[in-house]
Design a protein around this motif. Sequence first.
Motif, mmCIF file in Angstrom:
data_model
loop_
_atom_site.group_PDB
_atom_site.id
_atom_site.type_symbol
_atom_site.label_atom_id
_atom_site.label_comp_id
_atom_site.label_asym_id
_atom_site.label_seq_id
_atom_site.Cartn_x
_atom_site.Cartn_y
_atom_site.Cartn_z
ATOM 1 N N VAL A 275 -23.099 -25.498 12.330
ATOM 2 C CA VAL A 275 -22.391 -26.600 13.011
ATOM 3 C C VAL A 275 -23.154 -27.899 12.769
ATOM 4 N N PRO A 276 -22.471 -29.047 12.915
ATOM 5 C CA PRO A 276 -23.163 -30.317 12.678
ATOM 6 C C PRO A 276 -23.959 -30.787 13.899
ATOM 7 N N PHE A 277 -25.050 -31.482 13.639
ATOM 8 C CA PHE A 277 -25.701 -32.216 14.733
ATOM 9 C C PHE A 277 -24.736 -33.329 15.131
ATOM 10 N N ARG A 278 -24.688 -33.652 16.415
ATOM 11 C CA ARG A 278 -23.786 -34.715 16.902
ATOM 12 C C ARG A 278 -24.380 -35.333 18.153
ATOM 13 N N ASN A 279 -23.959 -36.594 18.438
ATOM 14 C CA ASN A 279 -24.416 -37.187 19.691
ATOM 15 C C ASN A 279 -23.368 -36.928 20.772
ATOM 16 N N SER A 280 -23.543 -37.513 21.943
ATOM 17 C CA SER A 280 -22.644 -37.174 23.049
ATOM 18 C C SER A 280 -21.243 -37.746 22.849
ATOM 19 N N SER A 281 -21.063 -38.655 21.857
ATOM 20 C CA SER A 281 -19.718 -39.151 21.522
ATOM 21 C C SER A 281 -19.126 -38.370 20.357
ATOM 22 N N LEU A 282 -19.803 -37.308 19.940
ATOM 23 C CA LEU A 282 -19.361 -36.433 18.845
ATOM 24 C C LEU A 282 -19.465 -37.076 17.472
ATOM 25 N N LEU A 283 -20.317 -38.112 17.388
ATOM 26 C CA LEU A 283 -20.626 -38.709 16.085
ATOM 27 C C LEU A 283 -21.689 -37.833 15.424
ATOM 28 N N THR A 284 -21.451 -37.463 14.158
ATOM 29 C CA THR A 284 -22.428 -36.641 13.436
ATOM 30 C C THR A 284 -23.569 -37.524 12.932
ATOM 31 N N THR A 285 -24.425 -36.987 12.074
ATOM 32 C CA THR A 285 -25.506 -37.810 11.518
ATOM 33 C C THR A 285 -24.962 -38.766 10.453
ATOM 34 N N HIS A 286 -23.697 -38.600 10.067
ATOM 35 C CA HIS A 286 -23.042 -39.565 9.172
ATOM 36 C C HIS A 286 -22.444 -40.664 10.057
ATOM 37 N N PRO A 287 -22.725 -41.940 9.781
ATOM 38 C CA PRO A 287 -22.314 -43.001 10.718
ATOM 39 C C PRO A 287 -20.800 -43.164 10.881
ATOM 40 N N ASP A 288 -19.989 -42.576 10.000
ATOM 41 C CA ASP A 288 -18.534 -42.751 10.107
ATOM 42 C C ASP A 288 -17.792 -41.447 10.377
ATOM 43 N N ILE A 289 -18.504 -40.369 10.610
ATOM 44 C CA ILE A 289 -17.812 -39.076 10.753
ATOM 45 C C ILE A 289 -18.064 -38.437 12.130
ATOM 46 N N TYR A 290 -16.951 -38.224 12.829
ATOM 47 C CA TYR A 290 -16.990 -37.565 14.138
ATOM 48 C C TYR A 290 -16.465 -36.141 13.972
ATOM 49 N N VAL A 291 -16.748 -35.285 14.959
ATOM 50 C CA VAL A 291 -16.196 -33.922 14.957
ATOM 51 C C VAL A 291 -15.586 -33.645 16.326
ATOM 52 N N ALA A 292 -14.672 -32.672 16.379
ATOM 53 C CA ALA A 292 -14.103 -32.265 17.668
ATOM 54 C C ALA A 292 -13.520 -30.865 17.522
ATOM 55 N N GLY A 293 -13.670 -30.059 18.565
ATOM 56 C CA GLY A 293 -13.046 -28.735 18.590
ATOM 57 C C GLY A 293 -13.919 -27.652 17.963
ATOM 58 N N ASP A 294 -13.259 -26.584 17.509
ATOM 59 C CA ASP A 294 -13.977 -25.398 17.027
ATOM 60 C C ASP A 294 -14.902 -25.686 15.846
ATOM 61 N N VAL A 295 -14.620 -26.712 15.057
ATOM 62 C CA VAL A 295 -15.500 -27.025 13.923
ATOM 63 C C VAL A 295 -16.890 -27.455 14.416
ATOM 64 N N ALA A 296 -16.934 -27.942 15.649
ATOM 65 C CA ALA A 296 -18.211 -28.391 16.213
ATOM 66 C C ALA A 296 -18.901 -27.259 16.967
ATOM 67 N N GLY A 297 -18.228 -26.109 17.084
ATOM 68 C CA GLY A 297 -18.746 -24.961 17.827
ATOM 69 C C GLY A 297 -17.550 -24.204 18.387
ATOM 70 N N VAL A 298 -17.478 -22.897 18.118
ATOM 71 C CA VAL A 298 -16.295 -22.129 18.543
ATOM 72 C C VAL A 298 -16.319 -21.977 20.058
ATOM 73 N N GLU A 299 -15.276 -22.544 20.676
ATOM 74 C CA GLU A 299 -15.216 -22.528 22.134
ATOM 75 C C GLU A 299 -13.797 -22.167 22.541
ATOM 76 N N GLU A 300 -13.091 -23.085 23.225
ATOM 77 C CA GLU A 300 -11.723 -22.793 23.668
ATOM 78 C C GLU A 300 -10.867 -24.034 23.464
ATOM 79 N N ALA A 301 -9.548 -23.835 23.551
ATOM 80 C CA ALA A 301 -8.643 -24.967 23.342
ATOM 81 C C ALA A 301 -8.876 -26.064 24.373
ATOM 82 N N SER A 302 -9.233 -25.660 25.591
ATOM 83 C CA SER A 302 -9.456 -26.656 26.639
ATOM 84 C C SER A 302 -10.578 -27.616 26.214
#
Length: 372
Positions: A275-302
């Motif tokens: 999974v990518p490192f991310r800050n609390s706004s879901l910004l990865t270590t790339h300054p223009d790329i955010y992540v959200a959902g299962d790609v950031a860690g398998v969890e749930e739809a909620s």
Amino acid sequence: MNIDIAIIGAGPAGLMAAIHAGKLGARVLLIERAEYYGGQLIKQTHKFFGSKSEYAGERGIDIAALLVKQALGIPNVTAWNNATVLGYYQEDGILTVKHQDTFVTINAKKIIVASGAAEKTLAFPGNDLPGVYGAGAVQTLMNVYGVMPGKRLLMVGAGNIGLIVAYQLLQAGVEVAGIIEAAPKIGGYLVHAAKIRRAGIPIYTNHTIKAAYGSPALTGATICQLDTNWQQIPGTDLDIQADGLCLAVGLTPLTELLWQAGCKMAYVPELGGYVPFRNSSLLTTHPDIYVAGDVAGVEEASAAMVEGKLAGLAAAASLGQTAAALSEDYAEAKNQLAALRAGNVSAKIRSGLAKVTINDHSEALSEVICNA
Ligand SMILES: Cc1cc2nc3c(=O)[nH]c(=O)nc-3n(C[C@H](O)[C@H](O)[C@H](O)COP(=O)(O)OP(=O)(O)OC[C@H]3O[C@@H](n4cnc5c(N)ncnc54)[C@H](O)[C@@H]3O)c2cc1C
């Protein structure tokens, strides 16, 4: 094509990101490789758990319809289906997309990767026979295309997905021969397991699959018992006749595009894989790329929906898009996520997130949001 925000994947995370970035006025392109929008939700005919703010009590398929209607109703949100993002080029930040029969390049100021997860599989003799499926494939056949995957099916895995899909198979008229689970206890919610047991289906804990057989297609499988060291116990083989075998043994984040973009990654078993490192706004270590959902860690739809909202707000705010309610919405999303992850069942997720949550390059964004 030039746009403000490209969102990759129109599951619950991508749809929520599109709704919230779109409402702030950003020009959004939502890119979905499937024919339909909604991601995993489109296959989920059961009612969801959780809290009302994340649509608990609604069926996944109805939640998808609701989110799709909201996202596609925003004039500055464009959505493409049958469009696969094939690559990200670090030199110029270009995304290449195969949209229907044409290849397109996209130049987006910000990117939100919401590509979800892929199913894990198991290695055993015969795992390539026709009739051996992943749980997602079985759900797609049954609930999207109305095709029965077999007459008698053996399920491997007693987590929530294995239990729910086994019950949906029963509802579709398929005989479920049993559920096998390598762990000593059932991993899914007991309410799902109770429904299976009431239907008289055996759940074999401490069991694994040894081999699948049949020619030219599956006709059965041999299972066996495991000891406390997860070793097969000789003499415990059991033969189960089945023309379908369904593997529900977990998901792993679909992170190829993040690797291509050079995002810093870590292997975190609690979150399903790399999974990518991310800050609390879901910004990865790339300054223009955010992540959200299962790609950031398998969890749930909620959690995927709330992360989508957070990433959408953050990406739009970083481009200078603001609205009176921005800081309130942003704080609300953070509180929702904290509440979703507060209980004992989320201890594993919290421990995984602690390994990849970072604080760098979030100050500028917080300033934009606080001043909105
Ligand atoms: C059987 C089952 C039951 C579940 N039950 C529940 C439940 O009761 N409650 C709950 O909260 N959660 C439940 N979940 C989990 C939930 O479905 C997922 O956590 C959620 O769908 C994740 O959302 P997402 O948007 O991150 O990913 P997804 O829903 O997987 O969406 C990702 C989307 O991205 C697209 N995509 C991927 N790569 C590309 C690319 N390169 N280009 C373009 N598009 C791409 C995919 O086609 C997909 O549509 C269940 C899951 C399963 C399998």
